[in-house]
Design a protein around this motif. Structure first.
Motif, short mmCIF file in Angstrom:
data_model
loop_
_atom_site.label_atom_id
_atom_site.label_comp_id
_atom_site.label_asym_id
_atom_site.label_seq_id
_atom_site.Cartn_x
_atom_site.Cartn_y
_atom_site.Cartn_z
N GLY A 224 6.82 3.86 -10.65
CA GLY A 224 6.36 4.47 -11.87
C GLY A 224 7.59 4.66 -12.93
N GLN A 225 8.80 4.33 -12.56
CA GLN A 225 9.86 4.60 -13.32
C GLN A 225 10.39 3.49 -13.87
N ILE A 226 11.14 3.53 -15.03
CA ILE A 226 11.91 2.41 -15.67
C ILE A 226 13.40 2.74 -15.77
N PRO A 227 14.43 1.79 -15.87
CA PRO A 227 15.83 2.41 -16.13
C PRO A 227 15.99 3.11 -17.33
N GLY B 221 -8.16 12.60 -4.37
CA GLY B 221 -7.82 11.53 -3.42
C GLY B 221 -7.12 10.28 -3.85
N ASN B 222 -6.83 9.90 -5.17
CA ASN B 222 -6.18 8.91 -5.48
C ASN B 222 -4.68 9.21 -5.78
N ASN B 223 -3.67 8.41 -5.33
CA ASN B 223 -2.42 8.44 -5.75
C ASN B 223 -2.02 7.94 -7.09
N TYR B 224 -1.44 8.64 -7.75
CA TYR B 224 -0.81 8.46 -9.21
C TYR B 224 0.53 8.62 -9.53
N ARG C 8 -2.92 4.86 -11.24
CA ARG C 8 -2.91 4.50 -9.77
C ARG C 8 -2.02 3.68 -9.37
N GLU C 9 -1.68 3.69 -8.36
CA GLU C 9 -0.56 2.63 -7.68
C GLU C 9 -1.43 1.19 -7.65
N GLY C 10 -0.54 0.11 -8.25
CA GLY C 10 -1.45 -1.12 -8.34
C GLY C 10 -1.98 -1.39 -9.47
N ALA C 11 -2.06 -0.25 -10.54
CA ALA C 11 -3.03 -0.54 -11.45
C ALA C 11 -2.32 0.07 -12.88
#
Length: 691
Positions: free
Chosen positions: A257-260, A284-287, A641-644
């Motif tokens: 979730g980071q950018i340079p 319960g959801n990873n963000y 969310r991861e992947g979204a």
């Protein structure tokens, strides 16, 4: 004519050796000279030539005329047996006569005559005009050399004998000017020496120190270039962390979730964000964190063009009857906070000035967890201020009424009466829409859904298809108010939608809708009006979090999936804990008003901060309100969310950019209140208008 001067007596003669010859041979016809001797086996250097006229040596001619001068003999052809000419000391063996006599004095004078002739020829006698002297083509004082520097073709055998002796002049001619054996002595580059060159060729060795030094330097240069342009990129590639998902969006968001971070290039992740805030687990959801602004930079301004993500508006928010003018001067950063200040001052015929900051068309996100830390304005007991942090679909620009007409707060993808003006057909059906409000009046004053799924083909529609309904729904993180019965602060957390249920009665029953703590949260008594339906609940807040003294956290978690719309929901948080939530089941179809399912928003949303006042929201207690008043935001963070991950305002399934660019008049002029005023027309509705 006056008689010529006599030449002083020459010095005593010296006897030349048998091995010496003179470079300037004497004419055998001269009455005062004899041929210079050479080796016995040598022939004379040149055949005799006719004599020139000469003057009398002592007495002169009786008539005073000039006597012929002797002419030097022509140079003989070169012979291999001749000894080489070597200038240097000479001894004399020839005997010359003086004045025709053949005594000892004649021999001495004859040798002097040879020296005199050679001096003239080389230029040391006679001002530098001998045949081997340096003679420019023009006057000497002009310094211009137009021809060869030799006055005549060089030949050691040529001569010009003059009997008159004169002391050497001051002109000094270096050897390279007269040496006829090697005319290129002054130019070593064009004077090859076979012996020297052969010696240099034989001196080559592969172990030459200079050669190895040259090769070492060349090797170092080549190795450096190869390392720089080939080796380093390969090394950097394999040292780089391998991403599990490809980069995308502005700056290239990676798997965490980071950018340079680039110098002079904005980063979606603020470098001042704490490390422990880069990820979060919600229900319960990873963000992962995809955007943050910690507002640590002092004195930021937000006029148009000042900031990559935020812009403060300069307008009156007439739609809600606000009492203040929004001015970019009222928004800045101070002490590590974003500060919006409301002051009591005249501005555009209004008595108050404040600020509204938005990320419209700059930073958007589709689904995610939005969290802010805020200190509310006022003292927490006096009503009147209307601070808010909220989001809205990017196709509507807050404060620009023409853009929101027929768009806010629609979240609808069905083709039915719900897309019609006032939610009725041209005959006024269904009747429930005509008297379906809680007061028995019209249910809706909306002009109909401008971009509905009923749009005729090839309509003025943002896509991706004319058959997809588009809108501008609103999700509020909070709108703060005061419970005047308890004199206690509350936050209203809401979702605004259209079309409407009968009497705005959405499904607030469990499990479709949940309240986490009924002692702190309750459903809002306001459910909607002719311009909106509101799914809303109010929650009490900590009274310490006002006036810059304390900061409370407020958030919502928003999830929607066009492929699985039954799984969509919104949950709100206050003080770090969940306060309440809705699901797709909270907005089912309504058989009374004949409308279908309303959607949990699938549009890209942008963020809005504002501090306002409006009697339509809550009456002001001007007697106890204090100015200036400030709302301070410590940070804003967006997780997904991861992947979204999607932080763009122009996603492919819900594009906005082209549509905005095609209707800039509406999106840039806040004084336009209707779409028609901006010069555009609603697309035809296939059910209502026909195609």
């Amino acid at each position: 004519m006056p008689r010529p001067r006599r030449v002083p007596p020459p010095p005593a003669p010296q006897t030349p050796t048998a091995s010496t010859y003179y470079a300037v041979p004497q004419s055998p016809q001269s009455p005062r000279s004899t041929r210079t001797p050479v080796h016995a086996h040598q022939q004379s250097l040149s055949p005799p030539r006719p004599r020139a006229r000469s003057r009398s040596s002592h007495g002169g001619s009786s008539n005073g005329q000039m006597s012929p001068l002797p002419q030097p003999p022509l140079p003989p052809p070169p012979q291999d047996s001749r000894p080489a000419y070597r200038p240097g000391p000479r001894s004399h063996s020839s005997h010359h006569s003086h004045g025709g006599s053949s005594n000892g004095h004649g021999t001495s004078y004859s040798h002097q005559q040879v020296d005199t002739a050679q001096g003239v020829q080389t230029g040391s006698i006679g001002g530098g005009y001998g045949p081997y002297s340096y003679r420019p083509s023009g006057p000497r004082e002009q310094g211009v050399y137009r021809e060869n520097r030799f006055s005549a073709p060089p030949s050691e055998a040529s001569s010009f004998v003059h009997e008159k002796y004169a002391p050497p002049t001051t002109t000094t001619v270096p050897p390279y000017m007269w040496d006829t054996k090697d005319p290129d002595l002054d130019d070593a580059l064009h004077n090859p020496n076979p012996i020297r060159d052969a010696a240099l060729d034989r001196s080559f060795t592969i172990f030459s120190a200079r050669g190895w030094a040259n090769m070492t330097v060349l090797f170092a240069l080549v190795a450096g270039l190869v390392t720089l342009f080939i080796g380093y990129p390969i090394f950097a590639f394999y040292r780089r962390h391998v991403l599990h998902i490809p980069g995308f969006n502005l700056g290239g968001i990676n798997g965490s979730g980071q950018i340079p971070k680039f110098t002079f290039f904005p980063s979606l992740i603020d470098s001042d964000t704490p490390k422990n805030a880069l990820s979060k687990v919600v229900n319960g959801n990873n963000y992962n964190l995809v955007f943050s602004d910690e507002f640590e930079t002092e004195g930021r301004t937000f006029w148009p063009g000042d900031d990559p993500y935020w812009e403060a508006v300069d307008l009156h928010y007439w739609a809600t009857g606000d009492l203040e003018w929004y001015n970019p001067e009222a928004v800045t950063t101070k002490g590590g906070k974003l500060v919006i200040t409301m002051t009591e001052q005249q501005n555009h015929d209004l008595n108050f000035q404040s600020g509204m900051l938005t990320s419209w068309n700059k930073l958007c996100f589709t689904t995610g967890y939005l969290e802010v830390a805020v200190s509310l304005p006022g003292d927490g007991v006096t009503p009147g201020f209307w601070p808010a942090i909220w989001t809205m679909g990017n196709l509507g620009r807050a404060g620009y009424g023409a853009t929101t007409e027929g768009m806010w707060p629609y979240t609808y993808d069905s083709c039915d009466v719900g897309t019609f003006p006032n939610q009725t057909d041209k005959s006024g059906n269904p009747p429930a829409a005509s008297n379906g409000s809680p007061g028995g009046t019209e249910l809706s004053y909306l002009p109909g859904q401008r971009l509905s799924s009923c749009s005729c083909p090839n309509s003025d529609h943002p896509g991706p298809s004319d058959s997809i309904g588009r809108g501008v729904p609103e999700i509020d993180v909070f709108e703060a108010q005061i419970d005047t019965t308890l004199r206690r602060g509350q936050v209203s957390q809401s979702y605004q939608v259209a079309p409407y249920d009968y009497q705005y009665a959405w499904n607030n029953a469990t499990p479709a809708t949940t309240i986490a703590d009924a002692t702190q949260t309750r459903f809002n008594t306001y459910k909607g009006g002719v311009f909106q339906e509101a799914l809303s609940a109010v929650t009490y807040v900590d009274p310490a979090n006002y006036g810059g003294n304390g900061y409370g956290t407020y958030a919502f978690e928003w999830w929607s999936d066009p492929k699985h719309r039954d799984q969509s929901y919104i949950n709100w948080f206050s003080g770090g804990v969940q306060s309440w939530g809705i699901t797709t089941a909270s907005l089912p179809g309504n058989s009374v008003t004949e409308i279908s399912q309303r959607l949990i928003s699938e549009e890209p949303h942008y963020i809005i901060f504002n501090l306002g006042m409006s009697p339509g929201f809550q009456q002001q207690d001007f007697k106890n309100l204090k100015f200036p008043a400030t709302m301070s935001i410590e940070y804003v963070r967006v997780y997904q969310r991861e992947g979204a991950h999607n932080t763009g305002c122009n996603p492919s399934n819900y594009p906005t950019t082209d549509y905005i660019n095609d209707h800039l008049n509406a999106y840039t002029n806040p004084n336009l209140t209707t779409w028609e005023q901006a010069g555009y027309k609603f697309p035809r509705n296939s059910l209502y208008d026909g195609c």
